[in-house]
Motif scaffolding. Structure first.
Motif, PDB file in Angstrom:
ATOM      1  N   TYR A 158       0.960  -1.118   0.014  1.00  0.00           N
ATOM      2  CA  TYR A 158      -0.073  -0.031   0.117  1.00  0.00           C
ATOM      3  C   TYR A 158       0.869   1.351   0.268  1.00  0.00           C
ATOM      4  N   GLU A 159       0.412   2.449   0.074  1.00  0.00           N
ATOM      5  CA  GLU A 159       1.038   3.496  -0.081  1.00  0.00           C
ATOM      6  C   GLU A 159       0.158   4.660   0.882  1.00  0.00           C
ATOM      7  N   THR A 160       0.919   5.675   1.519  1.00  0.00           N
ATOM      8  CA  THR A 160       0.628   6.679   2.643  1.00  0.00           C
ATOM      9  C   THR A 160       0.593   5.640   3.808  1.00  0.00           C
ATOM     10  N   TYR A 212      -5.570   3.258  -1.535  1.00  0.00           N
ATOM     11  CA  TYR A 212      -4.065   3.134  -1.733  1.00  0.00           C
ATOM     12  C   TYR A 212      -3.303   1.793  -1.499  1.00  0.00           C
TER      13      TYR A 212
END
Length: 227
Positions: A158-160, A212
């Motif tokens: 995932y991102e963030t 995300y």
């Protein structure tokens, strides 16, 4: 009795005497070998039914039957002839088995087959039957305990940073443990160890649906677990 029958009987008696074979021993051997086949097949069926490894090996399952029969035969030969018993001990002492046993449960089944074969060859049929019942009970109890839940490895990319907290909230009702967390620039790889029921996989869809989250992979883990 004719002369021809007399000579046939004499030849047969001479042969059996030279081999250390008697009618009583042949009857005992026949019963032991027949029971070895039956109990070996039963161990084979138990192994197939309760198998919980990653890759099933049919050759190993067949080996359990053969190991029971051959061990019974060796025990019968050793008990009937002292010369064979000494030679057998010397021959087996130089044998080296190179096949690696990956699952400790496979080693249990293998030793189970050998033990049953020895017991049958020694003529202890009641003890062999009792051992089969006790071992079946033990394996069944632990199999039921294990089937209540299974261990999985969850890998999420995932991102963030905020997405990680959302993933943990989805897992709040599931017993879990953090194994690793790797950050590569803006992408994070999260690895969790989960202990959950096999029929409760809705949380995986919820995690995959989060913003995300690129992908979520769930892998069953069959190794040792220390909670």
């Amino acid at each position: 009795m004719s002369i021809k029958d007399y000579f046939k009987s004499s030849v047969w008696e001479s042969f059996t005497a030279s081999q250390g074979l008697t009618s009583d021993f042949l009857a005992t051997a026949l019963v032991a070998m027949l029971l070895a086949v039956i109990l070996g097949i039963l161990i084979n069926r138990i192994y197939v039914h309760y198998f919980g490894g990653v890759v099933y090996s049919n050759s190993f399952a067949v080996t359990l039957v053969g190991m029971t029969v051959l061990t019974a035969m060796l025990t019968l030969a050793i008990s009937n002839n002292i010369v064979i018993s000494l030679g057998m001990v010397g021959a087996l002492s130089i044998v080296r088995y190179r096949t690696a046993i990956k699952d400790p449960m496979d080693l249990l089944y293998l030793f189970w087959s050998i033990s049953i074969g020895i017991t049958l060859g020694a003529g202890m049929y009641a003890l062999a039957a009792m051992t089969m019942v006790v071992m079946l009970f033990v394996i069944h109890v632990f199999y039921r305990k294990r089937k209540k839940g299974a261990i999985y490895i969850l890998v999420v990319h995932y991102e963030t940073s905020g997405t990680g907290d959302e993933i943990l909230r989805e897992l709040r009702k599931i017993r879990h443990q953090l194994k690793s967390k790797t950050i590569r620039g803006s992408q994070t790889e999260l690895t969790m160890e989960l202990y959950c029921n096999t029929d409760n996989m809705v949380f995986l869809e919820h995690i995959e649906a989060l913003d995300y989250v690129k992908d979520a992979t769930l892998i069953q883990y069959n190794g040792e677990y220390h909670g």
